[in-house]
Write an enzyme that holds these catalytic residues in place. Structure first.
Site, PDB file in Angstrom:
ATOM      1  N   ARG A  14       0.822  -1.212  -0.058  1.00 32.42           N
ATOM      2  CA  ARG A  14      -0.088  -0.100   0.007  1.00 32.42           C
ATOM      3  C   ARG A  14       0.755   1.125   0.024  1.00 32.42           C
ATOM      4  NH1 ARG A  14      -3.666  -1.879   4.644  1.00 32.42           N
ATOM      5  NH2 ARG A  14      -4.810  -3.585   3.673  1.00 32.42           N
ATOM      6  N   ARG A  43      -4.144   6.101   1.026  1.00 30.67           N
ATOM      7  CA  ARG A  43      -4.847   7.284   1.403  1.00 30.67           C
ATOM      8  C   ARG A  43      -3.803   8.000   2.501  1.00 30.67           C
ATOM      9  NH1 ARG A  43      -9.702   4.531   4.132  1.00 30.67           N
ATOM     10  NH2 ARG A  43      -8.445   2.790   4.197  1.00 30.67           N
ATOM     11  N   ARG A  54      -8.433  10.863  -4.983  1.00 29.94           N
ATOM     12  CA  ARG A  54      -9.613  10.141  -4.472  1.00 29.94           C
ATOM     13  C   ARG A  54     -10.756  10.975  -4.447  1.00 29.94           C
ATOM     14  NH1 ARG A  54     -13.249   7.427  -4.159  1.00 29.94           N
ATOM     15  NH2 ARG A  54     -13.356   5.611  -3.014  1.00 29.94           N
ATOM     16  N   ASP A  92      -6.044  -3.318  -7.871  1.00 35.35           N
ATOM     17  CA  ASP A  92      -6.717  -3.894  -6.667  1.00 35.35           C
ATOM     18  C   ASP A  92      -6.604  -5.442  -7.184  1.00 35.35           C
ATOM     19  OD1 ASP A  92      -8.463  -3.656  -4.298  1.00 35.35           O
ATOM     20  OD2 ASP A  92      -9.374  -4.928  -5.575  1.00 35.35           O
ATOM     21  N   TYR A 116     -12.737 -14.275  -1.423  1.00 38.03           N
ATOM     22  CA  TYR A 116     -13.707 -13.107  -1.794  1.00 38.03           C
ATOM     23  C   TYR A 116     -14.741 -13.487  -2.636  1.00 38.03           C
ATOM     24  CZ  TYR A 116     -11.066  -9.189   0.026  1.00 38.03           C
ATOM     25  OH  TYR A 116     -10.592  -8.053   0.691  1.00 38.03           O
TER      26      TYR A 116
END
Length: 344
Positions: free
Chosen positions: A26, A30, A39, A75, A152
């Site tokens: 990452r 953010r 974003r 992703d 998932y």
């Protein structure tokens, strides 16, 4: 293309380097103001599907942090969208699968697709990122591993106990085998297409595999992770990463990979002893440590480097991704500390 003796690539081959290379999971996220600004203007999926923006997000941390590798901004679930399962990214609950796989009939309805044709924006982002990096550092491509993608698909999103996944795994071995074979095949195609576009190493994220017992890993996961890793283009380093895997490390090593990534729940030297000296190791600072003081960060970096003992093949990283609350300056100081304290 990066020079073959670049510290990151050399460490992947367990060759001696002038210092320990470092990058972060990452790395683009953010915690960086540049990412938050983008974003605020674009949805997450828009950022992934617009190659010029994905490349910008990929390259910016290299310039800001001084790390030794870039990792593609994408992703792990993008690979599932062409399967027709109704992938949606929500602000509240994260990624959701609207048509989860719960039985053999659900596996049968998964759509066949060609990765290069169905996800062209990913490979264009690789090309644009490589062009912008201009050989300064290598670009790492990546994918979720078969088990993590399967979880998932089956759970319909994130999970704590993976009840649906484990139930399908043990109650319908035929459906499980068909799903894992399908996922292994498309992951290989996806990773090799990233390599074709310019990625010089790849990481396989098995983020949720730590929920399994060693026996279940060996029976239900190992063959498919092996098939995936062995299918990656020859000569390209593969980093095999999972979290909560201290009890699985010998099996993860058996599944393959040039470098085994470990989290902070196991000491680096003990992990390396488990996987053997014939592979590299990546890790393993607790991400929360980056919320502490510069002095504490430097001490923790020094402790991990001490456990590595200067052996060739160590790539410094966090035990998982950078947390959104992390001060950028702390990350920069961590990178500097790794370079300074490991200089040889």
């Amino acid at each position: 293309m990066t020079k073959p003796n670049h510290p990151f690539l050399a460490a992947c081959r367990r060759e001696k380097t002038l210092y320990t290379p470092v990058w972060l999971m990452r790395q683009a996220g953010r915690y960086m103001a540049e990412y938050r600004e983008l974003r605020a203007r674009f949805s997450f999926l828009d950022l992934c599907k617009r190659p010029e923006l994905a490349a910008e997000i990929t390259v910016t941390p290299v310039e800001r942090l001084g790390v030794d590798a870039a990792i593609l901004f994408a992703d792990i679930l993008l690979l599932l969208e062409p399967m027709g399962v109704g992938l949606e990214y929500t602000k509240e609950d994260g990624p959701l699968i609207h048509r989860p796989v719960r039985a053999g009939v659900d596996v049968d309805r998964l759509l066949e697709f060609d990765a290069e044709k169905s996800l062209p924006f990913v490979f264009e982002a690789v090309r644009k990122s490589c062009a912008a990096l201009n050989g300064r550092v290598p670009l790492i491509g990546f994918s979720g591993a078969p088990f993590t993608l399967a979880s998932y698909l089956i759970e319909g999103g994130g999970s704590r106990n993976y009840i649906h996944t484990k139930r399908l795994m043990v109650s319908d071995p035929g459906a499980w085998r068909a799903l894992m074979q399908r996922l292994s095949q498309v992951i290989v195609e996806y990773l090799n297409a990233q390599i074709k576009a310019g990625a010089e190493a790849v990481q396989l994220f098995d983020s949720w595999v730590g929920c399994l017992s060693p026996d279940d890993y060996e029976k239900y996961i190992l063959p498919y992770s092996q098939a995936t890793i062995s299918g990656v283009t020859s000569g390209i380093p593969v980093i095999h990463f999972g979290t909560g895997t201290a009890g699985l490390l010998p099996l993860i090593r058996a599944a393959g990979g040039d470098v085994i990534g470990v989290d902070w729940r196991v000491n680096l030297d003990e992990a390396w002893q488990c996987v053997g000296d014939d592979v590299g190791i990546q890790g393993n600072l607790d991400p929360v440590a980056l919320l502490s003081s510069p002095g504490e960060i430097r001490e923790r970096v020094a402790a991990i480097l001490k456990r590595a003992g200067g052996r060739p093949g160590h790539i410094f990283n966090l035990g998982h991704g950078v947390l959104p609350e992390t001060p950028v300056q702390n990350v920069i100081q961590m990178v500097q500390a790794v370079h300074e304290l490991s200089a040889r």
